[in-house]
Design a protein around this motif. Structure first.
Motif, mmCIF file in Angstrom:
data_model
loop_
_atom_site.group_PDB
_atom_site.id
_atom_site.type_symbol
_atom_site.label_atom_id
_atom_site.label_comp_id
_atom_site.label_asym_id
_atom_site.label_seq_id
_atom_site.Cartn_x
_atom_site.Cartn_y
_atom_site.Cartn_z
ATOM 1 N N ARG A 44 0.912 -1.090 0.282
ATOM 2 C CA ARG A 44 -0.057 0.150 0.098
ATOM 3 C C ARG A 44 0.720 1.329 -0.009
ATOM 4 N NH1 ARG A 44 -4.947 1.406 3.149
ATOM 5 N NH2 ARG A 44 -4.977 2.690 1.626
ATOM 6 N N SER A 45 1.825 1.167 0.514
ATOM 7 C CA SER A 45 2.816 2.424 0.712
ATOM 8 C C SER A 45 4.038 2.536 -0.433
ATOM 9 C CB SER A 45 3.613 2.431 2.189
ATOM 10 O OG SER A 45 4.361 1.298 2.505
ATOM 11 N N ARG A 46 3.830 1.582 -1.203
ATOM 12 C CA ARG A 46 4.907 1.443 -2.288
ATOM 13 C C ARG A 46 4.960 2.655 -3.077
ATOM 14 N NH1 ARG A 46 4.848 -4.303 -3.803
ATOM 15 N NH2 ARG A 46 6.258 -4.447 -2.113
ATOM 16 N N THR A 47 3.698 3.371 -3.323
ATOM 17 C CA THR A 47 3.778 4.815 -4.228
ATOM 18 C C THR A 47 4.034 5.860 -3.298
ATOM 19 O OG1 THR A 47 1.492 4.866 -3.744
ATOM 20 C CG2 THR A 47 2.047 3.748 -5.735
ATOM 21 N N LEU A 48 4.649 5.834 -2.118
ATOM 22 C CA LEU A 48 4.943 6.880 -1.429
ATOM 23 C C LEU A 48 6.537 6.797 -1.317
ATOM 24 C CD1 LEU A 48 3.036 6.551 2.009
ATOM 25 C CD2 LEU A 48 2.389 7.855 -0.028
ATOM 26 N N ALA A 49 6.996 8.020 -1.589
ATOM 27 C CA ALA A 49 8.494 8.237 -1.774
ATOM 28 C C ALA A 49 9.423 8.360 -0.376
ATOM 29 C CB ALA A 49 9.009 9.681 -2.683
ATOM 30 N N THR A 50 8.925 7.392 0.267
ATOM 31 C CA THR A 50 9.846 7.322 1.783
ATOM 32 C C THR A 50 11.206 7.015 1.522
ATOM 33 O OG1 THR A 50 9.168 4.811 2.077
ATOM 34 C CG2 THR A 50 7.406 6.441 2.772
ATOM 35 N N ASP A 51 11.844 7.355 2.523
ATOM 36 C CA ASP A 51 13.317 6.872 2.948
ATOM 37 C C ASP A 51 13.451 5.481 3.904
ATOM 38 O OD1 ASP A 51 14.859 9.076 1.726
ATOM 39 O OD2 ASP A 51 13.999 10.317 3.119
ATOM 40 N N LEU A 309 15.006 19.874 8.969
ATOM 41 C CA LEU A 309 13.778 19.157 9.252
ATOM 42 C C LEU A 309 13.585 17.866 8.238
ATOM 43 C CD1 LEU A 309 11.410 22.189 9.722
ATOM 44 C CD2 LEU A 309 12.587 21.006 11.454
ATOM 45 N N GLY A 310 12.717 16.975 8.749
ATOM 46 C CA GLY A 310 12.193 15.892 7.897
ATOM 47 C C GLY A 310 10.711 15.594 8.219
ATOM 48 N N LEU A 311 10.095 14.676 7.912
ATOM 49 C CA LEU A 311 8.741 14.488 8.139
ATOM 50 C C LEU A 311 8.415 12.602 8.495
ATOM 51 C CD1 LEU A 311 6.943 16.180 5.344
ATOM 52 C CD2 LEU A 311 6.743 16.813 7.725
ATOM 53 N N ASN A 312 7.482 12.594 9.438
ATOM 54 C CA ASN A 312 7.225 11.235 9.695
ATOM 55 C C ASN A 312 5.484 11.366 9.732
ATOM 56 O OD1 ASN A 312 6.873 8.487 10.570
ATOM 57 N ND2 ASN A 312 6.488 9.513 12.736
ATOM 58 N N VAL A 313 4.752 10.334 9.059
ATOM 59 C CA VAL A 313 3.340 10.361 9.113
ATOM 60 C C VAL A 313 2.881 9.006 9.820
ATOM 61 C CG1 VAL A 313 1.327 10.285 7.633
ATOM 62 C CG2 VAL A 313 3.170 12.064 7.252
ATOM 63 N N GLU A 314 2.024 8.965 10.401
ATOM 64 C CA GLU A 314 1.570 7.747 11.245
ATOM 65 C C GLU A 314 -0.031 7.726 11.501
ATOM 66 O OE1 GLU A 314 2.616 6.987 15.116
ATOM 67 O OE2 GLU A 314 2.993 9.227 15.445
ATOM 68 N N SER A 315 -0.648 6.461 11.557
ATOM 69 C CA SER A 315 -1.829 6.486 12.058
ATOM 70 C C SER A 315 -1.852 5.773 13.539
ATOM 71 C CB SER A 315 -3.014 5.644 11.273
ATOM 72 O OG SER A 315 -4.094 5.503 11.847
ATOM 73 N N THR A 326 -3.459 8.685 5.760
ATOM 74 C CA THR A 326 -1.962 8.931 5.988
ATOM 75 C C THR A 326 -1.194 8.789 4.615
ATOM 76 O OG1 THR A 326 -1.642 6.419 6.225
ATOM 77 C CG2 THR A 326 -1.970 7.854 8.271
ATOM 78 N N HIS A 327 -1.747 8.302 3.529
ATOM 79 C CA HIS A 327 -0.904 8.037 2.414
ATOM 80 C C HIS A 327 -1.194 9.467 1.651
ATOM 81 C CE1 HIS A 327 -1.532 3.807 3.272
ATOM 82 N NE2 HIS A 327 -0.606 3.584 2.704
ATOM 83 N N ASP A 328 -2.234 10.055 1.530
ATOM 84 C CA ASP A 328 -2.558 11.314 0.973
ATOM 85 C C ASP A 328 -1.908 12.375 1.721
ATOM 86 O OD1 ASP A 328 -4.135 10.307 -1.233
ATOM 87 O OD2 ASP A 328 -6.144 10.543 -0.006
ATOM 88 N N LEU A 329 -1.791 12.142 2.993
ATOM 89 C CA LEU A 329 -1.240 13.190 4.001
ATOM 90 C C LEU A 329 0.185 13.444 3.838
ATOM 91 C CD1 LEU A 329 -1.394 15.489 6.136
ATOM 92 C CD2 LEU A 329 -1.394 13.644 7.940
ATOM 93 N N PHE A 330 0.829 12.023 3.520
ATOM 94 C CA PHE A 330 2.313 12.008 3.478
ATOM 95 C C PHE A 330 2.604 12.674 2.024
ATOM 96 C CE2 PHE A 330 6.047 10.215 1.653
ATOM 97 C CZ PHE A 330 6.742 10.021 2.708
ATOM 98 N N ARG A 331 1.951 12.360 1.082
ATOM 99 C CA ARG A 331 2.294 12.891 -0.032
ATOM 100 C C ARG A 331 2.171 14.489 -0.129
ATOM 101 N NH1 ARG A 331 -1.311 8.954 -1.964
ATOM 102 N NH2 ARG A 331 -0.056 7.221 -2.772
ATOM 103 N N THR A 332 1.125 15.156 0.432
ATOM 104 C CA THR A 332 0.792 16.583 0.687
ATOM 105 C C THR A 332 1.835 17.290 1.164
ATOM 106 O OG1 THR A 332 -1.624 16.168 0.482
ATOM 107 C CG2 THR A 332 -0.696 18.331 1.443
#
Length: 438
Positions: A44-51, A309-315, A326-332
């Motif tokens: 599900r998170s494969r399309t997110l550009a996460t590190d 700074l960096g970012l972390n998104v979670e539920s 969380t997925h849309d929020l991460f991209r935004t």
């Protein structure tokens, strides 16, 4: 794919870091089911550009907050073991949380650290303290964050280890000393910080500015701070967010849960109909809009403080609409932070690299590593038995069976059978580790 490991990305002040948070399954979840859960999460998170990912070490925390916990506490699987599944599925590393003082002993923490690095290949840890202080004269069984940090930094065998800590803006609002705590932890060796979920931008702005000013005054390069954001679409989730200690201003909560935009409208014939305001966002959508506004405010009002700074998104819940958000929020938020840097950027895809040529080969190598680890344990058991001692970590029924199998034997086949026994019982899969036994 970027060849840098996660600890390098986290400690590099020249670039932001983007992580996606996850909690492990319940402690008695079968290993196969855990892999299935991990695979679905990664897919599900494969399309997110996460590190990479954050895997949390969830504690009861009832000693910190006497109020009723909105969601009942359930013991979860060891974060170190569960995090090891993500590399094979995603090709990305995890930042592994560990609550140090709740370990059974300093030796237990060292054993956990050895397993997490040598067996599972982790190099990035976030060390956290206990949920609350003990009465005067009492002490926790495990190491303090400072002591645990020393143990992480002094490791010489296996992959190099790095650690970060948490930064709590709410503590800064209450006592005004969180920036001092952060600089002190830098002295311990901390290389980054991760915030709690942010619903109150003002407290975070104050902390970042004070932290940046203190670092400048002491000639210290500020370590990166990952800002955490959490969607919220239900009042029970909001209760839990506040129970966890996140500051939520009253006006913010009211805005998220404002009345549904449905009004009675009289028609020309005198009848009443329901008219929906289609532009009205749902509570979870409103929380995401607020998160973006808070990030913009933080970026604008801390631009000169010098803190990377960096970012972390979670539920924090299992509700589908909040997890989806969380997925849309991460991209935004990722786009907002990258745009703020003022230089062009793009997202690229890559093939997940395999260890030996294919995903199943990677799994096979992990199995062989597990069996080699079992062999090492059994060698220790045999040596201790011959010397009249006992193995501190072997105090379960399954371990007792393994000891009986291993006693007096040095045959590799015996070790293989014992490894199969351990793996079949779930010991290597982490069930015992989650109960504090290694």
């Amino acid at each position: 794919m970027n060849a840098e490991n996660l600890s390098t990305i986290l400690s590099d002040p020249s670039r932001p870091c983007f992580l996606f948070g996850v909690t492990p399954p319940r402690h008695n979840t079968p290993a196969g089911k855990c892999r299935e859960i991990c695979a679905k999460f990664v897919a599900r998170s494969r399309t997110l550009a996460t590190d990479g990912f954050i895997v949390y070490d969830i504690q009861d925390e009832s000693t910190r907050n006497s109020g009723k916990r909105p969601f009942p506490f359930r013991e979860l699987m060891d974060p170190g073991w569960y995090a090891s599944l993500f590399r094979a599925e995603s090709g990305k590393d995890c930042l592994v949380y560990k609550c140090c003082p709740t370990c059974e002993s300093v030796e237990h923490f060292e054993a956990w650290l050895d397993q997490s690095t040598s067996l599972h290949g982790h190099s990035a840890f976030n060390l956290v303290g206990a949920a609350s202080s003990l009465p005067t004269g009492e002490s926790h069984s495990g190491p303090s964050v400072e002591k645990a940090g020393q143990l992480v930094k002094k490791r010489h065998e296996g992959p190099s280890c790095h650690f970060g800590c948490v930064a709590i803006a709410e503590r800064h609002s209450a006592k005004g000393r969180e920036h001092d705590n952060m600089v002190r932890k830098i002295g311990w060796g901390a290389e980054w910080f991760v915030s709690q979920g942010i619903f109150d931008a003002e407290s975070t702005i104050c902390l970042l500015n004070d932290y940046g000013a203190l670092c400048k005054a002491r000639g210290i390069v500020p370590k990166k701070v990952l800002l955490t954001f959490v969607p919220c679409g239900r009042k029970k989730t909001m209760d839990f967010i506040k129970w966890l200690g996140m500051s939520v201003p009253e006006e913010v909560e009211k805005r998220i849960f404002q009345e549904e935009a449905v009004s009675d409208q009289m028609t020309s014939e005198g009848t009443t109909t329901k008219q929906s305001a289609t532009a009205k966002p749902t509570p979870v959508q409103e929380s995401c809009i607020l998160a973006k506004e808070n990030l913009i405010k933080i970026l604008e009002q801390t631009a000169g403080c010098g803190v990377p700074l960096g970012l972390n998104v979670e539920s924090v819940s299992g509700y589908k609409n909040e997890i989806d958000a969380t997925h849309d929020l991460f991209r935004t938020l990722q786009a907002q932070l990258l745009d703020h840097r003022g230089s062009p950027w793009m997202v690229r895809w890559y093939d997940v690299p395999s260890i030996l040529g294919g995903r199943e080969d990677g799994v096979l190598q992990r199995r062989m590593s597990e069996l080699n680890y079992v062999k090492e344990i059994l060698q220790n058991i045999t040596a201790k038995k011959k010397g009249g001692g006992g193995y501190a970590g072997s105090n379960s029924d399954e371990d007792g069976g393994v000891q009986a199998l291993a006693k007096g034997n040095n045959d590799p086949l015996v070790f293989l059978l014992a490894g199969a026994l351990l793996f079949g019982s779930g010991v290597v899969a982490g069930a015992h580790i989650s109960r504090g036994k290694i």
